[in-house]
Structure formats: structure tokens, C-alpha cells
Design an enzyme around this catalytic site. Structure first.
Site, PDB file in Angstrom:
ATOM      1  N   GLU A 189     -13.959 101.501-127.454  1.00  0.00           N
ATOM      2  CA  GLU A 189     -15.186 101.975-128.113  1.00  0.00           C
ATOM      3  C   GLU A 189     -15.100 103.440-128.501  1.00  0.00           C
ATOM      4  O   GLU A 189     -15.544 103.826-129.592  1.00  0.00           O
ATOM      5  CB  GLU A 189     -16.402 101.758-127.211  1.00  0.00           C
ATOM      6  CG  GLU A 189     -16.764 100.292-127.007  1.00  0.00           C
ATOM      7  CD  GLU A 189     -15.872  99.567-126.026  1.00  0.00           C
ATOM      8  OE1 GLU A 189     -15.100 100.236-125.300  1.00  0.00           O
ATOM      9  OE2 GLU A 189     -15.934  98.332-125.976  1.00  0.00           O
ATOM     10  N   PHE A 233     -21.476  95.104-127.850  1.00  0.00           N
ATOM     11  CA  PHE A 233     -22.780  95.135-127.171  1.00  0.00           C
ATOM     12  C   PHE A 233     -23.128  96.601-126.963  1.00  0.00           C
ATOM     13  O   PHE A 233     -22.256  97.384-126.586  1.00  0.00           O
ATOM     14  CB  PHE A 233     -22.716  94.436-125.814  1.00  0.00           C
ATOM     15  CG  PHE A 233     -22.667  92.943-125.920  1.00  0.00           C
ATOM     16  CD1 PHE A 233     -23.832  92.192-125.998  1.00  0.00           C
ATOM     17  CD2 PHE A 233     -21.448  92.288-125.960  1.00  0.00           C
ATOM     18  CE1 PHE A 233     -23.782  90.816-126.111  1.00  0.00           C
ATOM     19  CE2 PHE A 233     -21.390  90.906-126.082  1.00  0.00           C
ATOM     20  CZ  PHE A 233     -22.565  90.172-126.161  1.00  0.00           C
ATOM     21  N   HIS A 247     -25.206  93.878-120.737  1.00  0.00           N
ATOM     22  CA  HIS A 247     -25.366  93.329-122.085  1.00  0.00           C
ATOM     23  C   HIS A 247     -26.830  93.327-122.528  1.00  0.00           C
ATOM     24  O   HIS A 247     -27.141  92.837-123.596  1.00  0.00           O
ATOM     25  CB  HIS A 247     -24.842  91.892-122.157  1.00  0.00           C
ATOM     26  CG  HIS A 247     -23.349  91.781-122.104  1.00  0.00           C
ATOM     27  ND1 HIS A 247     -22.609  92.181-121.028  1.00  0.00           N
ATOM     28  CD2 HIS A 247     -22.465  91.312-123.009  1.00  0.00           C
ATOM     29  CE1 HIS A 247     -21.320  91.943-121.266  1.00  0.00           C
ATOM     30  NE2 HIS A 247     -21.216  91.417-122.473  1.00  0.00           N
TER      31      HIS A 247
END
Ligand SMILES: Cc1ncc(C[n+]2csc(CCOP(=O)(O)OP(=O)(O)O)c2C)c(N)n1
Lengths: 363, 322
Positions: free
Chosen positions: B60, B83, B129
Site C-alpha cells: 500500500e 480495503f 475491513h
């Protein structure tokens, strides 16, 4: 001035039990018959638990579940190499490793039922709860291994993660820090060839994942992760090295034979031929052939094993369901802090009021 | 002309339309290519634009950090974070670089990226999540923060975000991806960032809610014996303070609803703005109906954590009672 080689290294690949059942007797670990049969039982039990869990998920009784079908040898054999004093640090696909470590299936089911009860591993068990953020737990394994070095403990930590995780900064930081601090850590990368839909080749241009160790200055080795004997031998040696302050990065080559999770559809991104090819390299089938050759197993004993697993899992699923019936939502307030803080206690009162249908003051 | 679509379809179609409109748009992220995204929000994009859609490794910080390079170079990066719970892995890139590139360079450079991420609870997901961290991004000056709650807004707001020269964090409520179909205007359609939607006009109390909570608030409003004005801000930054203030000056009462924990959540900020500029119109304290200050529980307990219709209704009644 001519260029000179500044650094040279290569990565070993290890296989002890080949797919056709032949064994490299020089490398074969000296495991007792009980050990071998226990590993077999755990691998079969894990496969069966995965099957049951997928079925339960389909009936709406579990949430998202990540099966480890195909990775049983990589996990059971590596976890089997752990001593009680060693730590185990996992990712989210470690059913076989947890079973090998003695965690009851009901806990894994509770976690999949959305209950924190399932991740309540204890410090005494030296087992960490599953980590969902990919690769983040590698640092915890390095931290535990560092603690063991500082404390002068003759023990090690084994941390599990996937091939995709090696792209995360945390995994590189963990390997590098472990090297710097002589952490007693073994990094076990299960290269199951896919990170959800992204194949290993698109994860990195590196030829092996084990070589990721080299930049951190620690040892890297690759093993056939569908070979229980080879994986056991490599991880046993790696743990021995780690106990002396030399961390090791092990890449176990394996294959995720089932879904990424119960919400995944592998047919979108991989071919049946590939799946069939790996079916022939199934870790349990290979180990079974070996145990039959050694006359530790035959059809009757296999049926006994299967029957005992069915029995055991029936009880575990029952226990899991009973636990679920007893869930108390208010317990979410119990664990945010050791000592309750006033604002949270006020929110707890508001919660109680809401549950009992009162009008709550909400301030 | 309008077409009935699910929110996730509106996102996908808008991505296709924006890629057709502007060939600087590049879509990338984990599983967005071949797999079409884990929620199928990017399905078909790779076939249509093989050189502008990329599967990314699980990284990420890398995904967001690469966007600074792409954006500075002249592309319009539209990465997906699988997510929003895993955007924390990239928070340093957002906070230290994406959000302040324009300020640091005195406007010489900018980062026109739109980072899409599913957010919020309600789909029985795994740990990390389901959280909503919009206040954390709102607390990062230089970022715009957008949350659509209808398929039409998903289209209009996403188009605006992609065309915006500043970085936008675009949170898509997972619970709403497939919850219902709604009319989506065809052709070029945008919704300005910073323009609230007055979902329902009313005189007795103002309710502010976004994402999945907007729909719950609407249901709750039906079951109170009062005329409720429901406002969906649609973007958290910029926030349409004027519309909320005008409403509160009319009704004298306000309830803010969000899934995120109460302490330091957006409701606190909205309440403060009302106190700053409409305090003397208030006939009762502003009510907050929010998640609790505990880690977002796994799904066996999440229904009790996320505000439900009942809690919202009782919040409205409290606002009306004083
Ligand atoms: C930090 C983070 N990013 C993204 C995800 C979503 N996600 C869950 S599993 C997965 C792929 C992981 O692949 P790998 O590390 O190879 O492990 P495997 O699933 O194959 O066991 C991704 C991207 C996540 N859980 N955490």
C-alpha cells in the site's frame, strides 16, 4: 578499473521426499514413527477442517474463511519443528500450523464466526493470534526473536506469511531488523504462488523469494513445501541457527489448491491445467505414499485416522456452536483497556440502555 | 436519460467513462486487473485499457507513493486500496507527501490522485475491513475526503474527484455496493465536492449522516413523530457547513450519525461548527449517534456496535425532548 564482484551468493533448494515417493536418505530427518504419524494426522485433520469450514461458510454459519488446502506439509512440518518454548506468529491461513501447535479447532471456528474468543491465544502458549494485515506480523516475529536474544533464551520464533507479503515494507524491515539485532527468528514464507489473483511472477522480478534475505544479510533457503520431510529438516536447522542469533528466511514452495478465501473465484485468474498439475504434487498424498512404503499406514489404519478425525471435528463444531450461542456483545467494552476509563464506562451504560430499549441519555 | 445501477456498477462505469474522457487516467491496485477488483469495481477495465490498468503487488505504501510520482509526472492516478483498513499502511505517504506536495512547492506541483477504497462495516468482514477512519483523513490538511451513498452520487462524485487537481480519498461504503439499484444519470454528470444533498426537507430536527448511515437515518426518520430534515454531506472535506447551519437555524435541533468511534469523530467537529456559528439557534444539545470507543469488533458483535435504526431514532427523540 575493471569491475569486480562485490558480493556473491546463491540460494539452495532442498527436497527430501520427491513426488514419486523416493527419499534422500542423507537429508532425511530422524523422526520417530509417532512423530510421522502425528504429522500425518494433523495434515489430514486440517484438510478435513477446511472442507467442513467451507461447507459451514456456505450455509452462512461462518464468515470469510481462508483454506490452506495444499499447504498442509509446509505448515504442519514447520510447526512440528517448534519446541514448546518457541513462539509461533501467524498470518490468516494457518489452520494447519495452529492445529500442529495444539490450538483446538473450536477456536479457529470461533474466529471465523466473528468472535474474538477465537483469537484469544495465551502468552503461555507462545502462540500469537492471526494477523490479517498482510505481512505486518513479520515484525512481531522479529520482535519476539529479539526479545529472546536479549533475554538470552535458548528458543526461537517462527513467523508465517505468504509470497504476496514479501512485497510489503514490513517484511523487509523485519528481516533487516532481525539481522541487525541477532533476533532468534525464522521467517517462513509460504510461496503458494498467488496473492489473491496476482501470480508470484507479478509480485516480484526476483527469481526466488528466499533471496530477499540477502539484502538483509541473513541466510535464505528454498525448500519444497509440499515435502513434509524436507520442510521439517530445513525449518529444524533454521530454528537451530536462529537460537544462536542467526535469523533465517525460508521460502517453502507450495500451492494454494483451493480458494483464496470463501469470497474468491480462482477461475477468473488461473487455469485448470495448473491446478491439476499441482494436484499430482499434493503434500498429503505424497506423505501417505511414503508412510505406506514404510508400512506405517495401510487402508485400515487410514480409515481409523479418518474416523477419529470425523469424531473429533463433530465435537469441536458442536462446542463452537455452543460458544456462539453464548456471545455477549457488551464484552466489547471489557478489553479496550485494562482499567475502565470514564468516557468508555459512560458509553457502556448508554449501550446497556440501548440494548434494553431504554431511552439512553447519550451525552 | 437515466439508468438503474448498483453503486459498484456506477463506480465501474464512471471509471470507464473517465478513462475514455481523459487518457492520463491510470488505474492500478491489488487485484484490480485480471480479477476486476475484489468487489468487481474494476471489472472489464483491463480489457478496455490494457496499458492503463495494472495489478499491483501487495504494497500500500508503494501504491500511494507511486501515485506521487505518476501524478507529478502528469498522469492522473486512480489507485484502489483493497480495503480502507489497509490504507494505514500508506498513511505516511498520504500525510507526509500526497497531502502537502502542493503546499511544499508553493503550488508548483500537485498530486491529482483519487484513492478509492471500500470502507465501513456491515458485510461480516474480517478484522480491519470494517472501520471508518474518515476523521483521520479529514485531520490531514490537503486531502479531500468523499463518501458517496447512492449510485448517482457515486458517479457524480467520482467524476469530480478524478477531475479534481487535488488528492481525494474516495471511500465507497461496502454495505451499499450491492444493496440496491438507483437511477444514474447518463452522459457527463458531476456532483461538486462540498455540496451536501438535502435528502429530505423537514422543520423539527436536522439529521446529518453519510455512507450507509444515511439510509439508516432515513429509515429511522420515518419512525419518529416529527418532521426530520436529513442532510448527506457527500464530502467530508470540503464539508458543506453552510447547508447544515442553515438547517439547524431552521430546526434548532441536530443529530449527527456516523459509524466511526465517538471520540474525535466527525460528529465532534460538526457539533463544534454549529456551536461556533449557530449556538443561539439551538434548542437542545447536538446529539451524536456513533460507534463506541472500542476497536471495531469482529462481526459476531458488529450489529451491536454500528448505530442501528433504533439508536438513531432514540438519538432523534433525545434531540427533540429538551
Ligand atoms: C496490508 C493488507 N493489504 C491487503 C490485504 C488484502 N489481502 C488479503 S490476503 C491478500 C493476498 C496475500 O497474499 P500472500 O501474502 O501471498 O498470502 P496468501 O493469501 O497467498 O496466503 C491481500 C492482498 C490485507 N489483508 N492486508
Amino acid at each position: 578499473m575493471p569491475r569486480e564482484t562485490a558480493y556473491e551468493h546463491s540460494i539452495d533448494h532442498v527436497q527430501v521426499l520427491s513426488p514419486d515417493g523416493s527419499v534422500d536418505s542423507e537429508l532425511a530427518p530422524d523422526l520417530s514413527e509417532d512423530d510421522l504419524l502425528e504429522m500425518y494426522w494433523t495434515m489430514k485433520r486440517s484438510r478435513r477442517l477446511d472442507e467442513r469450514a467451507i461447507a459451514l461458510q456456505r450455509r452462512g454459519e461462518l464468515g470469510t474463511y481462508a483454506p490452506a488446502v495444499g499447504q498442509e506439509a509446509a505448515q504442519v512440518a514447520s510447526a512440528h519443528a517448534l519446541a514448546d518454548e518457541d513462539w509461533m506468529v501467524t498470518s490468516f491461513r494457518e489452520t494447519p500450523a495452529y492445529l500442529a501447535r495444539g490450538t483446538p479447532p473450536r477456536m479457529l471456528l470461533w474466529y471465523a464466526m466473528g468472535m474474538e474468543e477465537g483469537s484469544a491465544t495465551t502468552r503461555e502458549s507462545r502462540t500469537m493470534p492471526p494477523s490479517i494485515p498482510v505481512g505486518s506480523q513479520a515484525l512481531h516475529g522479529a520482535g519476539l526473536g529479539w526479545a529472546q536474544e536479549i533475554a538470552g533464551e535458548d528458543a526461537a520464533s517462527l513467523v508465517y506469511f505468504g509470497d504476496g507479503a514479501t512485497s510489503e515494507g514490513d517484511v523487509y524491515e523485519a528481516a533487516n531488523l532481525a539481522g541487525v539485532f541477532d533476533a532468534h527468528t525464522v521467517f517462513l514464507c509460504q510461496n503458494n504462488h498467488y496473492a489473491i489473483s496476482v501470480p508470484r511472477a507479478q509480485q516480484t522480478r526476483a527469481e526466488t523469494l528466499a533471496q530477499k534475505a540477502l539484502a538483509a544479510g541473513i541466510e535464505g533457503v528454498q525448500v519444497d513445501g509440499n515435502d513434509a520431510l524436507g520442510t521439517y529438516a530445513v525449518v529444524r536447522d533454521a530454528l537451530a541457527s536462529a537460537r544462536d542469533g542467526d535469523p533465517v528466511f525460508v521460502e517453502a514452495l507450495t500451492y494454494r489448491r483451493s480458494l483464496h478465501t470463501t469470497s474468491d473465484d480462482p477461475s477468473v485468474y488461473r487455469h485448470e491445467e495448473e491446478e491439476q498439475e499441482w494436484e499430482t504434487r499434493d503434500p498429503i498424498a505424497r506423505f501417505e505414499t511414503y508412510l505406506r512404503d514404510r508400512e506405517l499406514l495401510d487402508d485400515d489404519r487410514i480409515s481409523d485416522v479418518e474416523a477419529s478425525i470425523e469424531d473429533d471435528l463433530r465435537g469441536e463444531i458442536e462446542a463452537a456452536n455452543e460458544g456462539r450461542e453464548a456471545v455477549d456483545a457488551e464484552e466489547m467494552f471489557d478489553y479496550a483497556f485494562e482499567t475502565p476509563i470514564p468516557e468508555l464506562e459512560r458509553q457502556r451504560a448508554e449501550f446497556r440502555d440501548a440494548v434494553s430499549g431504554g431511552d439512553g441519555d447519550g451525552r | 436519460m437515466a439508468d438503474r445501477q448498483r453503486l459498484v456498477e456506477a463506480v465501474r462505469n464512471t471509471l470507464l467513462e473517465e478513462m475514455a474522457r481523459d487518457d492520463s487516467v491510470v488505474v492500478y491496485g491489488q487485484d484490480v486487473g485480471r480479477n476486476g477488483g475484489v468487489f468487481r469495481a474494476t471489472q472489464g477495465l483491463l480489457d478496455e485499457y490494457p496499458n492503463r490498468v495494472y495489478d499491483a503487488p501487495v504494497a500500500e505504501a508503494g501504491i500511494v507513493g507511486l501515485g506521487v510520482g505518476l501524478g507529478t509526472y502528469g498522469f492522473t492516478p486512480v489507485p484502489e486500496i483493497e480495503f480502507s483498513g489497509f490504507m494505514h499502511q500508506a498513511f505516511h505517504q498520504l500525510q507526509q507527501h500526497v497531502a502537502r506536495l502542493r503546499s511544499r512547492t508553493r503550488g508548483e506541483m500537485n498530486c491529482p490522485m483519487t484513492i478509492r477504497a471500500p470502507y465501513g462495516g456491515g458485510i461480516r468482514a474480517l478484522e480491519h475491513h470494517s472501520e471508518s477512519f474518515e476523521a483521520g483523513y479529514a485531520h490531514t490538511p490537503g486531502l479531500k475526503v468523499v463518501v458517496p451513498s447512492t449510485p448517482a452520487d457515486a458517479k457524480g462524485l467520482l467524476a469530480s474527484s478524478i477531475r479534481d487537481p487535488d488528492p481525494v480519498v474516495f471511500f465507497e461504503p461496502t454495505r451499499l455496493y450491492r444493496a440496491f439499484r438507483g437511477e444514474v444519470p447518463e452522459g457527463d454528470y458531476t456532483v461538486s465536492l462540498g455540496e451536501a444533498d438535502v435528502v429530505q426537507a423537514g422543520d423539527d430536527v436536522t439529521v446529518v449522516a453519510w455512507g450507509a448511515m444515511r439510509h439508516r437515518a432515513l429509515d429511522a426518520a420515518e419512525n419518529v413523530d416529527a418532521s426530520v430534515e436529513l442532510i448527506d454531506p457527500r464530502s467530508i472535506v470540503p464539508f458543506d457547513t453552510e447547508t447544515v447551519l442553515a438547517s439547524v437555524r431552521k430546526t434548532g435541533r441536530c443529530v449527527v450519525v456516523h459509524e466511526a468511534p465517538k471520540t474525535g469523530g466527525m460528529a465532534a467537529e460538526i457539533t463544534a461548527r454549529i456551536n461556533d456559528r449557530a449556538l443561539y439557534y439551538l434548542e437542545a444539545p447536538v446529539q451524536r449517534v456513533t460507534g463506541y470507543d472500542v476497536p471495531y469488533p469482529l462481526f459476531a458483535r458488529e450489529d451491536e456496535y454500528v448505530p442501528d435504526e433504533d439508536r438513531i431514532r432514540r438519538g432523534i427523540e433525545r434531540a427533540l425532548s429538551d
